[in-house]
Write a protein that holds these residues in place. Structure first.
Motif, PDB file in Angstrom:
ATOM      1  N   ARG A  59       6.103  -0.084   4.299  1.00 21.21           N
ATOM      2  CA  ARG A  59       4.746  -0.196   3.747  1.00 21.21           C
ATOM      3  C   ARG A  59       3.758   0.663   4.532  1.00 21.21           C
ATOM      4  O   ARG A  59       2.943   1.379   3.956  1.00 21.21           O
ATOM      5  N   GLN A  60       3.825   0.607   5.851  1.00 19.87           N
ATOM      6  CA  GLN A  60       2.907   1.411   6.671  1.00 19.87           C
ATOM      7  C   GLN A  60       3.143   2.898   6.465  1.00 19.87           C
ATOM      8  O   GLN A  60       2.197   3.685   6.417  1.00 19.87           O
ATOM      9  N   ASP A  84       1.613   3.881   3.053  1.00 14.89           N
ATOM     10  CA  ASP A  84       0.148   3.891   3.065  1.00 14.89           C
ATOM     11  C   ASP A  84      -0.423   5.015   3.917  1.00 14.89           C
ATOM     12  O   ASP A  84      -1.588   5.400   3.735  1.00 14.89           O
ATOM     13  N   CYS A 133       6.992   4.666  -4.618  1.00  9.87           N
ATOM     14  CA  CYS A 133       5.931   3.907  -3.955  1.00  9.87           C
ATOM     15  C   CYS A 133       4.655   4.726  -3.857  1.00  9.87           C
ATOM     16  O   CYS A 133       4.692   5.935  -3.563  1.00  9.87           O
ATOM     17  N   PRO A 148       0.474   4.369  -2.198  1.00  6.44           N
ATOM     18  CA  PRO A 148      -0.297   3.555  -1.246  1.00  6.44           C
ATOM     19  C   PRO A 148      -0.860   2.302  -1.909  1.00  6.44           C
ATOM     20  O   PRO A 148      -1.426   2.366  -3.004  1.00  6.44           O
ATOM     21  N   HIS A 149      -0.652   1.183  -1.248  1.00  2.44           N
ATOM     22  CA  HIS A 149      -1.179  -0.124  -1.653  1.00  2.44           C
ATOM     23  C   HIS A 149      -0.557  -0.679  -2.933  1.00  2.44           C
ATOM     24  O   HIS A 149      -1.054  -1.661  -3.486  1.00  2.44           O
ATOM     25  N   CYS A 150       0.532  -0.068  -3.435  1.00  5.81           N
ATOM     26  CA  CYS A 150       1.181  -0.609  -4.633  1.00  5.81           C
ATOM     27  C   CYS A 150       1.908  -1.909  -4.278  1.00  5.81           C
ATOM     28  O   CYS A 150       2.286  -2.148  -3.125  1.00  5.81           O
ATOM     29  N   ARG A 151       2.117  -2.759  -5.271  1.00 12.47           N
ATOM     30  CA  ARG A 151       2.793  -4.030  -5.087  1.00 12.47           C
ATOM     31  C   ARG A 151       3.880  -4.169  -6.158  1.00 12.47           C
ATOM     32  O   ARG A 151       3.664  -4.783  -7.212  1.00 12.47           O
TER      33      ARG A 151
END
Length: 647
Positions: free
Chosen positions: A66-67, A70, A134, A136-139
């Motif tokens: 995740r990091q 982003d 992916c 940034p900030h996707c869920r």
């Protein structure tokens, strides 16, 4: 031949000859750029320019996927969505553009996130781009219809999804999800009619799984629907099914993945009448490797493809599912201490799932192949290794020399066959290549102070071009005996391992590869009664012990060695398949590098007896059986045992 420094990479922009440039990097990437990715394209075709390069990334402690997502841009780094479905992962696959390497070279903040990365297999067959990835900030949301209960995950090639051995009691397929990693067929693939590239039809091969971004997926309903469509008078025309879903390779009566899956989960039938265990009722989530993996037995794409396959299997299972994933594949070179990127990623995934995932792998089939040397060099001592490169080898050959921490004083000298005047001697941190009159690389020695291929010590890579080619302008390395001399100029003893990479031909394929091997006058090749295991008094550096599948040396995975169903005579000769590592190790007295794995965790039969090698299991078409030998058959038997232990 002319000795030259490594060039600046056209894709990465890295000046590989600059001081420190090779340190901490993947030496296979440096070589691939040196020869313009010549070893990765299909002979007879014009190379397709690479826009996206597949790699596996290992992040630093305290950093997760995740990091990384982003902190980067999808303009130059794209990661399949599935890697965000397991929180906190430090390993992932990615597709990167040239811009990634520019940012990596110029931005310390990016290098602070990424600990190491390895090249995948950038051939035109492998889908290099991702349609979804992916941001940034996707869920990302987990897929619907996830499988519960006990699940067999299979990562292999040639999976006969319509075979009756994989049906449940109601006649529905137990293959709940099937992902084939290829986007098209063509070239030298099994069943391929010619040299054309033909995209697969998503209406037939299935849609692209959004969380992986490439390949084609079929679910249980789609498989059952196609089976019903091609059923006549109660009989499924399986050949027609495979033609329709564009799995032409399954027209072959023998397919490795079908045999392996049958051993893990097929019911009794003719082979085991009355067998009705939990494994024969378990759900199946299957991944068919892109055929680029099968063609290249050196495992050049294994890191990306296997890791993506595991993430697919995990993503298709519910949070409370118990998964046993079998990967009956492997290579010979590598650190053998569990610190390769793929092994570290598999260990992490097992840990993250809290024991719900178990991964079984074969111990390897190279025990008699003379692909491993191990010795201790005293201060001032030198030792020559003789590497036999065969004529008419249409693939590149690789030799990895692994040294522990504190071995900075070891130098390497390489002399081509019958050309002592062209010998080259390098120390840690040095590299270079010999080129022909046209400037094309023929062979290279890359000797970094540390390597992305492992976390302990370093790996020196000696790589040779093929010795034969049907292309008139293809550079050729000399065949014969290459002499590689290690000399310890330091003050303390050094233990080293040398591994020749796998270069044989997979079942049903014709790549032109010929396995290279090591030679030594003390190594016993006579086939005497005691000549199939290492003898403690034999001074040869060539060792059977330590020949091990380099995907199987992790701390959390289960490696499986091969035995015989029936045996006779002394146990060390008769109990084990001759090609398998043994348990316990017959010659444990030799010094080893830290944490090197020599013995499998467990054993299962892969030969019937000393005269009848292999075991019978499921053939491509329903009701057929075939015999295959190898520890690839041992691993799914352990997977079956684990499934049955779940109840």
């Amino acid at each position: 031949m002319t000795w030259r420094p490594l060039p600046t990479g056209e894709f990465t922009g890295i000046d590989w000859s600059a001081p420190g440039a090779i340190d901490g990097m993947d030496p296979y990437l440096a070589w691939a750029e040196a020869d313009g990715f010549l070893g990765y394209h299909i002979p007879g075709r014009e190379p397709v320019p690479i826009k996206w390069m597949p790699i596996v990334i290992g992040l630093r402690e305290g950093v997760d996927v995740r990091q990384l997502v982003d902190a980067t841009s999808t303009q130059w780094l794209r990661i399949p969505l599935a890697y965000l479905l397991v929180p906190g992962l430090r390993h992932c696959s990615a597709r990167v553009s040239r811009e990634f390497f520019r940012h990596w070279r110029n931005q310390p903040a990016l290098r602070d996130l990424i600990k190491r990365f390895e090249l995948g297999l950038p051939v035109e067959q492998l889908p290099l781009g991702l349609t979804e990835f992916c941001t940034p900030h996707c869920r990302p949301q987990p897929p619907r219809q996830r499988v519960r209960g006990s699940v067999l995950g299979v990562i292999d090639g040639g999976l006969a999804i319509a075979n009756a051995a994989f049906l449940d009691a109601r006649g529905h397929t137990r293959v709940r999800h099937f992902w084939r990693q290829d986007n098209f067929y063509g070239g030298r693939w099994p069943g391929s009619p010619d040299n054309r590239r033909v995209p697969l039809d998503p209406r037939r091969a299935g849609p692209r799984p959004a969380d992986m971004g490439y390949g084609h997926e079929l679910d249980r309903e789609a498989i059952d629907r196609v089976r019903a469509e091609f059923t006549r008078r109660g009989q499924v025309d399986e050949e027609a099914v495979y033609q329709y879903v564009q799995l032409w390779d399954l027209s072959h009566p023998v397919n490795h993945g079908t045999h392996v899956t049958g051993l893990a989960t097929a019911p009794g039938g003719l082979l085991n009448p009355g067998l009705d265990d939990a494994a024969s009722r378990s759900a199946i989530v299957a991944v068919q490797l892109d055929w680029a993996n099968v063609l290249d037995t050196s495992g050049g794409a294994m890191n990306v493809s296997v890791l993506d396959g595991l993430m697919y299997i995990v993503s298709r299972c519910a949070d409370d599912a118990d998964i046993v994933a079998n990967v009956s594949w492997g290579t010979l070179a590598g650190p053998h201490d569990g610190s390769s990127l793929l092994e570290a990623a598999m260990d992490e995934l097992v840990d993250k799932l809290g024991g719900r995932l178990r991964i079984t792998l074969p111990g390897g089939n190279g025990y008699q192949s003379r692909t491993h040397a191990n010795a201790t060099l005293a201060p001032g001592e030198s030792l020559p290794l003789h590497w036999r490169i065969q004529p008419d080898d249409h693939t590149q050959s690789f030799l990895e020399i692994w040294l522990p921490d504190g071995a900075e004083g070891v130098s390497l000298s390489v002399a081509p066959p019958d050309r002592p005047e062209q010998a080259v001697t390098l120390r840690q941190g040095q590299s270079g290549m010999w080129t022909d009159a046209q400037g094309q690389p023929l062979w290279s020695l890359i000797y970094p102070t540390r390597s992305a291929l492992g976390e302990r010590g370093t790996c020196a890579l000696l790589v040779l071009e093929c010795t034969a080619s049907r292309e008139a302008d293809h550079p050729l390395a000399p065949c014969g005996v290459w002499t590689v001399t290690l000399r310890n100029r330091g003050r303390s003893a050094v233990v080293f391992d040398a591994y020749v990479e796998r270069d044989d031909i997979a079942l049903g394929l014709h790549t032109g590869g010929r396995q290279s091997y090591l030679e030594d006058r003390f190594y016993d090749t006579q086939g005497n009664l005691n000549g199939w295991v290492d003898q403690p008094g034999n001074p040869t550096p060539i060792r059977r012990s330590g020949v091990f599948n380099s995907l199987s040396t992790g701390q959390r995975t289960v490696s499986v060695g091969g035995t015989r169903v029936a045996d006779n005579g002394p146990q060390n000769l008769s109990r084990f398949a001759r090609y398998s590592p043994q348990r316990p190790d017959p010659g444990p007295a030799r010094a080893q590098r830290p944490d090197v794995k020599l013995v499998p965790e467990t054993l299962a039969a892969c030969d019937d007896n000393p005269a009848l090698w292999g075991v019978r299991a499921t053939g491509s078409l329903s009701g057929s059986t075939v015999r295959l030998a190898g520890t690839s058959s041992s691993a799914p038997k352990e997977a079956r045992r684990l499934l049955n232990s779940l109840g």
